[in-house]
Design a protein around this motif. Structure first.
Motif, mmCIF file in Angstrom:
data_model
loop_
_atom_site.group_PDB
_atom_site.id
_atom_site.type_symbol
_atom_site.label_atom_id
_atom_site.label_comp_id
_atom_site.label_asym_id
_atom_site.label_seq_id
_atom_site.Cartn_x
_atom_site.Cartn_y
_atom_site.Cartn_z
ATOM 1 N N ASP A 92 0.982 -0.957 -0.267
ATOM 2 C CA ASP A 92 -0.016 -0.309 -0.333
ATOM 3 C C ASP A 92 1.078 1.355 0.133
ATOM 4 O O ASP A 92 2.120 1.348 0.167
ATOM 5 C CB ASP A 92 -0.850 -0.425 1.432
ATOM 6 C CG ASP A 92 -2.457 -1.245 0.990
ATOM 7 O OD1 ASP A 92 -2.686 -1.345 -0.070
ATOM 8 O OD2 ASP A 92 -2.903 -1.435 2.403
ATOM 9 N N ILE A 101 -0.866 -3.439 -3.644
ATOM 10 C CA ILE A 101 -2.104 -2.779 -3.368
ATOM 11 C C ILE A 101 -2.920 -3.763 -2.055
ATOM 12 O O ILE A 101 -3.551 -4.668 -3.729
ATOM 13 C CB ILE A 101 -2.586 -1.558 -4.532
ATOM 14 C CG1 ILE A 101 -1.192 -0.844 -4.769
ATOM 15 C CG2 ILE A 101 -4.250 -0.923 -3.825
ATOM 16 C CD1 ILE A 101 -1.130 -0.080 -3.369
ATOM 17 N N THR A 102 -3.321 -3.273 -1.583
ATOM 18 C CA THR A 102 -4.309 -4.647 -0.775
ATOM 19 C C THR A 102 -5.835 -4.180 -1.516
ATOM 20 O O THR A 102 -7.112 -5.311 -1.704
ATOM 21 C CB THR A 102 -4.385 -4.611 0.972
ATOM 22 O OG1 THR A 102 -4.897 -2.422 0.748
ATOM 23 C CG2 THR A 102 -3.457 -4.937 1.202
ATOM 24 N N HIS A 103 -6.196 -2.422 -1.879
ATOM 25 C CA HIS A 103 -7.414 -3.018 -2.147
ATOM 26 C C HIS A 103 -7.907 -0.821 -2.564
ATOM 27 O O HIS A 103 -6.770 -0.287 -2.059
ATOM 28 C CB HIS A 103 -8.603 -2.934 -1.361
ATOM 29 C CG HIS A 103 -8.742 -2.883 0.133
ATOM 30 N ND1 HIS A 103 -7.509 -2.752 1.186
ATOM 31 C CD2 HIS A 103 -9.410 -1.169 0.976
ATOM 32 C CE1 HIS A 103 -8.002 -1.461 2.015
ATOM 33 N NE2 HIS A 103 -9.075 -0.427 1.927
ATOM 34 N N ALA A 163 -1.073 -5.185 -7.957
ATOM 35 C CA ALA A 163 -3.520 -5.580 -7.780
ATOM 36 C C ALA A 163 -4.390 -6.589 -8.346
ATOM 37 O O ALA A 163 -3.939 -7.335 -8.926
ATOM 38 C CB ALA A 163 -3.461 -4.230 -7.437
ATOM 39 N N THR A 207 -9.022 -3.690 -8.717
ATOM 40 C CA THR A 207 -8.224 -2.898 -8.308
ATOM 41 C C THR A 207 -7.667 -2.158 -9.269
ATOM 42 O O THR A 207 -7.621 -1.072 -9.212
ATOM 43 C CB THR A 207 -6.935 -3.142 -6.948
ATOM 44 O OG1 THR A 207 -8.189 -4.243 -5.369
ATOM 45 C CG2 THR A 207 -6.366 -1.703 -6.837
ATOM 46 N N HIS A 208 -6.716 -2.734 -10.605
ATOM 47 C CA HIS A 208 -6.176 -2.182 -11.111
ATOM 48 C C HIS A 208 -7.467 -1.430 -12.365
ATOM 49 O O HIS A 208 -6.591 0.157 -12.035
ATOM 50 C CB HIS A 208 -5.506 -3.069 -12.671
ATOM 51 C CG HIS A 208 -4.307 -3.710 -11.465
ATOM 52 N ND1 HIS A 208 -3.478 -2.864 -11.648
ATOM 53 C CD2 HIS A 208 -3.193 -4.741 -11.349
ATOM 54 C CE1 HIS A 208 -2.180 -3.147 -11.619
ATOM 55 N NE2 HIS A 208 -2.580 -4.326 -10.948
ATOM 56 N N SER A 220 -1.435 -13.899 -2.425
ATOM 57 C CA SER A 220 -2.401 -12.866 -1.405
ATOM 58 C C SER A 220 -3.414 -14.027 -1.528
ATOM 59 O O SER A 220 -3.634 -15.485 -1.470
ATOM 60 C CB SER A 220 -2.720 -12.115 -2.345
ATOM 61 O OG SER A 220 -2.980 -12.749 -4.036
#
Ligand SMILES: [Zn+2]
Ligand SMILES: [Zn+2]
Length: 267
Positions: A30, A57-59, A81, A85-86, A121
């Protein structure tokens, strides 16, 4: 054996970023707040922004990505991600990001970053599409960042089994949330299955993880309005005391700073 280290750069509802140093790789989980603040925090812990290889990135919530667009335009780190998210990032960001590659991750499928560093993940129940948490593995050791989740799923529990250390969410004190200033619908969202972990839920998970061999914990992502450092720390350690689990004997727990780096977990 070279180091595996997790250093929270800052943590809380105001912005999140965690540095993981794994052998030759430097990873950010993040990139909240802004690019300057990420760079200042990196500087304070002796890591240059140019040396960041990858950002996971988590979200797609702003407290996890506000710094990302500017950061990757300045420094050539790849962005990992989920597809959802992308998609969000593509709409929000000004391209180009020279030198930065967008890499789509699939929850449960391992990423090999090279130099012996692997990242796994897992889906998290949270109110943003494609939310995940990450585990970084290096030379038989592993560290995890587990924030922004309404509850601990079986998959998360399985992925966290035996990790050496974790930055785990202790978002809110139940009483502070109930009697606090937030509107009822927001209180329900935070306490719901796609919201955040309370101090009590965090304490139960910490106990479960100690049972399975984890000893290093940093409590993070504290709410500014519904929690305090003391409440998070006391709720978790007092719960553990009931099971005869003692700080500095059976485990080490710290609380992450909201705006500056916290002494990390090094294993
Ligand atoms: Zn968050
Ligand atoms: Zn979130």
């Amino acid at each position: 054996m070279s180091a595996l280290e997790l250093v929270p750069l800052f943590s809380g509802s105001s912005g999140n970023s965690t540095l993981i140093r794994a052998g030759k790789k430097n990873i950010l989980i993040d990139a909240g707040r802004n690019c300057k603040q990420v760079c200042c925090a990196l500087d304070a812990v002796g890591t240059s922004p140019e040396s960041i290889d990858a950002i996971f990135i988590t979200h797609a919530h702003h407290d996890h990505l506000d710094a990302l667009d500017v950061f990757v335009r300045k420094y050539p780190a790849d962005i990992y991600a989920t597809a959802s998210t992308h998609k969000y990032l593509a709409k929000k960001f000004k391209k180009p990001h020279p030198g930065a590659e967008d890499i789509v991750i699939v929850p449960g499928r391992e990423i090999d970053l090279g130099d012996g560093v692997r990242v796994l993940s897992c889906d998290t129940p949270h109110d943003a599409a494609g939310s995940v948490c990450y585990k970084v593995m290096y030379e038989g050791r592993s560290l995890m960042v587990m924030t922004d989740l309404g509850y601990v799923t079986d998959d998360i529990r399985a992925m966290s089994e035996g990790v050496d250390g974790v930055l785990i969410e202790a978002n809110y004190d139940k009483m502070m949330l109930v009697y606090g200033p937030y509107p009822e619908d927001l209180k329900a969202r935070i306490a719901g299955d796609r919201g955040h972990l309370s101090n009590d839920a965090c304490a139960e998970m910490v106990r479960d993880m100690i049972d399975k061999g984890t000893t290093n914990f940093i409590l993070g992502h504290l709410s500014e309005n519904n929690n305090t450092h003391e409440k998070a720390y006391m709720t978790v350690t007092q719960y553990l005391e009931r099971y005869k689990l003692v700080q500095n004997v059976h485990y080490n727990i710290a609380v992450a700073n909201r705006y500056e780096p916290t002494k990390g977990i090094e294993i």
